[in-house]
Design a protein around this motif. Structure first.
Motif, PDB file in Angstrom:
ATOM      1  N   PRO A 156     -68.331 -55.458  44.502  1.00  0.00           N
ATOM      2  CA  PRO A 156     -69.715 -55.526  44.014  1.00  0.00           C
ATOM      3  C   PRO A 156     -70.625 -56.427  44.854  1.00  0.00           C
ATOM      4  N   ILE A 157     -71.885 -56.055  44.885  1.00  0.00           N
ATOM      5  CA  ILE A 157     -72.907 -56.847  45.582  1.00  0.00           C
ATOM      6  C   ILE A 157     -73.410 -57.947  44.648  1.00  0.00           C
ATOM      7  N   ILE A 158     -73.518 -57.601  43.359  1.00  0.00           N
ATOM      8  CA  ILE A 158     -73.961 -58.596  42.377  1.00  0.00           C
ATOM      9  C   ILE A 158     -72.718 -59.182  41.710  1.00  0.00           C
ATOM     10  N   THR A 159     -72.588 -60.501  41.760  1.00  0.00           N
ATOM     11  CA  THR A 159     -71.385 -61.122  41.199  1.00  0.00           C
ATOM     12  C   THR A 159     -71.751 -62.315  40.316  1.00  0.00           C
ATOM     13  N   GLY A 160     -70.756 -62.702  39.505  1.00  0.00           N
ATOM     14  CA  GLY A 160     -70.966 -63.862  38.643  1.00  0.00           C
ATOM     15  C   GLY A 160     -70.300 -65.104  39.205  1.00  0.00           C
ATOM     16  N   SER A 161     -69.564 -64.949  40.325  1.00  0.00           N
ATOM     17  CA  SER A 161     -68.816 -66.106  40.848  1.00  0.00           C
ATOM     18  C   SER A 161     -69.195 -66.403  42.297  1.00  0.00           C
ATOM     19  N   ASP A 162     -68.874 -67.617  42.728  1.00  0.00           N
ATOM     20  CA  ASP A 162     -69.125 -68.040  44.108  1.00  0.00           C
ATOM     21  C   ASP A 162     -67.782 -68.062  44.828  1.00  0.00           C
ATOM     22  N   ALA A 163     -67.492 -66.995  45.574  1.00  0.00           N
ATOM     23  CA  ALA A 163     -66.166 -66.844  46.176  1.00  0.00           C
ATOM     24  C   ALA A 163     -65.823 -67.984  47.129  1.00  0.00           C
ATOM     25  N   GLU A 164     -66.809 -68.502  47.826  1.00  0.00           N
ATOM     26  CA  GLU A 164     -66.520 -69.541  48.813  1.00  0.00           C
ATOM     27  C   GLU A 164     -66.715 -70.944  48.255  1.00  0.00           C
ATOM     28  N   GLY A 165     -67.280 -71.039  47.056  1.00  0.00           N
ATOM     29  CA  GLY A 165     -67.499 -72.346  46.447  1.00  0.00           C
ATOM     30  C   GLY A 165     -68.426 -73.230  47.247  1.00  0.00           C
ATOM     31  N   PRO A 182     -86.929 -67.050  28.657  1.00  0.00           N
ATOM     32  CA  PRO A 182     -86.393 -67.766  27.489  1.00  0.00           C
ATOM     33  C   PRO A 182     -85.662 -69.045  27.902  1.00  0.00           C
ATOM     34  N   LYS A 183     -85.875 -70.096  27.125  1.00  0.00           N
ATOM     35  CA  LYS A 183     -85.297 -71.397  27.494  1.00  0.00           C
ATOM     36  C   LYS A 183     -84.265 -71.873  26.467  1.00  0.00           C
ATOM     37  N   ASN A 184     -83.359 -72.700  26.923  1.00  0.00           N
ATOM     38  CA  ASN A 184     -82.455 -73.423  26.017  1.00  0.00           C
ATOM     39  C   ASN A 184     -83.216 -74.604  25.430  1.00  0.00           C
ATOM     40  N   GLU A 185     -82.581 -75.284  24.469  1.00  0.00           N
ATOM     41  CA  GLU A 185     -83.261 -76.430  23.841  1.00  0.00           C
ATOM     42  C   GLU A 185     -83.622 -77.510  24.843  1.00  0.00           C
ATOM     43  N   ASP A 186     -82.768 -77.672  25.871  1.00  0.00           N
ATOM     44  CA  ASP A 186     -83.027 -78.734  26.861  1.00  0.00           C
ATOM     45  C   ASP A 186     -84.030 -78.293  27.928  1.00  0.00           C
ATOM     46  N   GLY A 187     -84.607 -77.092  27.771  1.00  0.00           N
ATOM     47  CA  GLY A 187     -85.648 -76.658  28.701  1.00  0.00           C
ATOM     48  C   GLY A 187     -85.125 -75.825  29.865  1.00  0.00           C
ATOM     49  N   SER A 188     -83.798 -75.772  30.017  1.00  0.00           N
ATOM     50  CA  SER A 188     -83.244 -74.962  31.113  1.00  0.00           C
ATOM     51  C   SER A 188     -83.318 -73.480  30.744  1.00  0.00           C
ATOM     52  N   ILE A 189     -83.285 -72.618  31.742  1.00  0.00           N
ATOM     53  CA  ILE A 189     -83.394 -71.180  31.479  1.00  0.00           C
ATOM     54  C   ILE A 189     -82.158 -70.679  30.746  1.00  0.00           C
ATOM     55  N   ASN A 190     -82.383 -69.857  29.749  1.00  0.00           N
ATOM     56  CA  ASN A 190     -81.282 -69.307  28.976  1.00  0.00           C
ATOM     57  C   ASN A 190     -80.833 -67.981  29.584  1.00  0.00           C
ATOM     58  N   TYR A 191     -79.814 -68.072  30.414  1.00  0.00           N
ATOM     59  CA  TYR A 191     -79.366 -66.868  31.125  1.00  0.00           C
ATOM     60  C   TYR A 191     -78.634 -65.880  30.219  1.00  0.00           C
ATOM     61  N   LYS A 192     -78.333 -66.296  28.985  1.00  0.00           N
ATOM     62  CA  LYS A 192     -77.734 -65.333  28.048  1.00  0.00           C
ATOM     63  C   LYS A 192     -78.718 -64.203  27.771  1.00  0.00           C
ATOM     64  N   GLU A 193     -79.990 -64.503  27.967  1.00  0.00           N
ATOM     65  CA  GLU A 193     -81.040 -63.496  27.730  1.00  0.00           C
ATOM     66  C   GLU A 193     -81.296 -62.657  28.985  1.00  0.00           C
ATOM     67  N   ASP A 194     -80.608 -62.987  30.079  1.00  0.00           N
ATOM     68  CA  ASP A 194     -80.823 -62.268  31.337  1.00  0.00           C
ATOM     69  C   ASP A 194     -80.137 -60.899  31.269  1.00  0.00           C
ATOM     70  N   PHE A 195     -80.418 -60.046  32.216  1.00  0.00           N
ATOM     71  CA  PHE A 195     -79.927 -58.666  32.225  1.00  0.00           C
ATOM     72  C   PHE A 195     -78.434 -58.566  31.932  1.00  0.00           C
ATOM     73  N   PHE A 196     -77.636 -59.383  32.635  1.00  0.00           N
ATOM     74  CA  PHE A 196     -76.185 -59.310  32.476  1.00  0.00           C
ATOM     75  C   PHE A 196     -75.654 -60.278  31.412  1.00  0.00           C
ATOM     76  N   LYS A 198     -75.688 -63.366  31.698  1.00  0.00           N
ATOM     77  CA  LYS A 198     -75.196 -64.561  32.402  1.00  0.00           C
ATOM     78  C   LYS A 198     -75.937 -64.697  33.735  1.00  0.00           C
ATOM     79  N   HIS A 199     -75.679 -65.801  34.393  1.00  0.00           N
ATOM     80  CA  HIS A 199     -76.299 -66.089  35.679  1.00  0.00           C
ATOM     81  C   HIS A 199     -75.558 -65.328  36.773  1.00  0.00           C
ATOM     82  N   THR A 200     -76.264 -64.588  37.620  1.00  0.00           N
ATOM     83  CA  THR A 200     -75.585 -63.815  38.675  1.00  0.00           C
ATOM     84  C   THR A 200     -76.214 -64.086  40.045  1.00  0.00           C
TER      85      THR A 200
END
Ligand code: 4AD
Ligand code: MG
Length: 478
Positions: A156-165, A182-196, A198-200
């Protein structure tokens, strides 16, 4: 009537027959001789117009860059420089090109200028040759693996992990960028609301997915685009580059080195055989360029000699520890080209160290192996000494690192411990860890940067000149 490729016409297969050629005008001399190129070969075909046989209106429109169709008889040429030519009887202008405005004039342009015209530079001899060589190398890559029992896997081109770290990833999101995400309570972006949900990111390597496939199909390879947001504006780095990643179950590091060396030799040999005309043209350009350099800086080998040397000689295999000893024992040369003094074991090699080993010390491609664990990725097999890993880098003259690979850590516990030490979340790579839980086995693979290979084979020096539309910091014009 169907047209024939200029490459075939120049092979003389349609001699004395009526033929049609279509292409772009390179030059037009004496209102009579057109040098026509259609991209099928570095060579132009000469189309000869009988004087006064064509209307003035048509003659005026035969300009550099124009697309034309020429019909006539293919005959042996009386003139010098070509074996065959077309005695034209019909000529059609397919697309005009304003000679004053056409950027690619029949003269030598700088590489910088051509980069700014990446959409038209392919119409020069040099870029036509480079891109045909690139295409042949791609084919050779598939041929080598397909002929040797490897399966082609599309990771895949779109991934959820960093293979090389290494944290050098381009983020992918469908969330609005105007601050309304959409934001979390601490103001950070809530990626649960993102397309996948999660953060990709765009992938930096297909290796981890490739490993999963090797642990089922045995021998696999990937060949696809990879992306790195590393801000290195060098002649060896692209933000988007193509990587070839074979992965083989039951191979150890020695097998991995054998595979890499055999593979590189094959693709170069295949391309030298198929692209002789293009490579000779690129070589001629380099010989010309060398003449303007001081004697001491000139290359000892021509392009073809360099390619032959790589095909016919063993790569030198040296451990990282031996390499450090060599570097420590070396003295910087007078003109300070190689400031290669290395302080101590454990340091990462800089490109000047690599170039010293390859170009000055061994004078051949070098495979360095058994690097310190601390400077390499989490997935590499830990050696019994507890401080080095079964990693290998292949270094090439004029290029530096062309391949990075390793034997993979197949032991579940050791891998988990390593990930914990590096704060790599297990829940992100649970599927990768599964391959160590169920039927784990020794396996190895490597990644070859395709553009670095094209650089080596074409003798070009800037990676921006061996990929059609380069992406580098501050540059995604096309
Ligand atoms: O050494 P790297 O980072 O290794 C990996 O990505 C491993 N996952 C490969 C594997 O074991 N399957 O990258 C591999 C090669 C480098 O040796 C280099 O040739 C090329 O990819 N490369 C680049 N080429 C152009 N531009 C860049 N920014 C590159 N980064 C790496
Ligand atoms: Mg590397």
């Amino acid at each position: 009537m169907k047209h024939t490729k200029i490459k075939d016409l120049l092979a003389g297969s349609n001699l004395l027959q009526e033929v049609v050629a279509k292409g772009w005008v390179r030059t037009f001399r004496n209102n009579q001789f057109i040098a026509l190129n259609d991209g099928s070969t570095i060579h132009n075909i000469q189309c000869v117009l009988e004087l006064d046989a064509f209307p003035e209106e048509t003659i005026k429109r035969i300009t550099t860059g124009a697309a034309i169709s020429v019909k006539g008889t293919l005959v042996e040429s009386q003139g010098k420089g070509q074996k065959y030519e077309i005695q034209a009887n019909t000529l059609e202008i397919l697309g005009d090109s304003d000679a004053e405005k056409y950027p690619i004039q029949p003269k030598k342009h700088s590489l910088e200028f051509l980069r700014e015209n990446a959409h038209l530079r392919i119409r020069t001899n040099m870029f036509g040759a480079i891109m045909r060589v690139r295409s042949t190398l791609s084919y050779a890559v598939h041929k080598y693996f397909q002929d040797n029992g490897f399966f082609y896997v599309n990771t895949p081109i779109i991934t959820g992990s960093d293979a090389e770290g290494a944290g050098e990833m381009f983020q992918v999101t469908s969330l609005p960028l105007d601050g309304s995400a959409p934001k979390n309570e601490d103001g950070s972006i809530n990626y649960k609301e993102d397309f996948f949900g999660k953060h990709t990111n765009l992938t930096v390597s297909g290796q981890l997915e490739g490993e999963a496939y090797a642990m089922a199909l045995g021998s696999i390879y990937t060949f696809g685009p990879t992306f790195r947001a590393e801000n290195s504006n060098t002649s060896r780095h692209l933000a988007e580059f193509w990587m070839i990643e074979p992965e083989v179950a039951f191979n150890n590091l020695d097998d991995n080195m054998d595979l890499a060396e055999d593979f590189i030799k094959f693709v170069i040999k295949y391309t030298v055989e198929k692209c002789e005309d293009d490579l000779l043209q690129l070589e001629a350009r380099l010989i010309d360029e060398e003449k303007s350099k001081p004697q001491a800086d000139r290359s000892e080998m021509t392009l073809m000699e360099k390619l032959k040397f790589v095909m016919e000689n063993n790569f030198k295999r040296v451990s990282y520890t031996e390499a450090i000893d060599i570097l420590k024992g070396s003295k910087p040369n007078k003109n300070k080209k190689f400031q290669y003094l290395i302080e101590e074991w454990g340091a990462d090699l800089q490109s000047e160290h690599e170039r010293f080993l390859v170009e000055k010390h061994f004078k051949c491609p070098v495979i360095l192996f058994d690097y310190p664990a601390d400077i390499k990725s989490f997935y590499m097999r830990l050696n019994d000494d507890g401080k080095t890993v079964r990693a290998m880098d292949i270094l090439f003259p004029g290029i530096g690192e062309i391949v990075g690979g390793s034997q993979r850590e197949e032991r579940y516990d050791v891998l988990v411990e390593k990930m914990q030490a590096l704060n790599i979340p297990e829940e992100e790579l649970w599927w990768y860890l599964d391959t160590r839980k169920f039927g784990s086995a020794v396996h190895s693979g490597f990644g070859l940067g395709f553009e670095r290979l094209v650089l080596f084979v074409t003798g070009m020096t800037n990676i921006r000149d061996v990929i059609p539309f380069p992406r580098t910091p501050q540059n995604a014009e096309f």
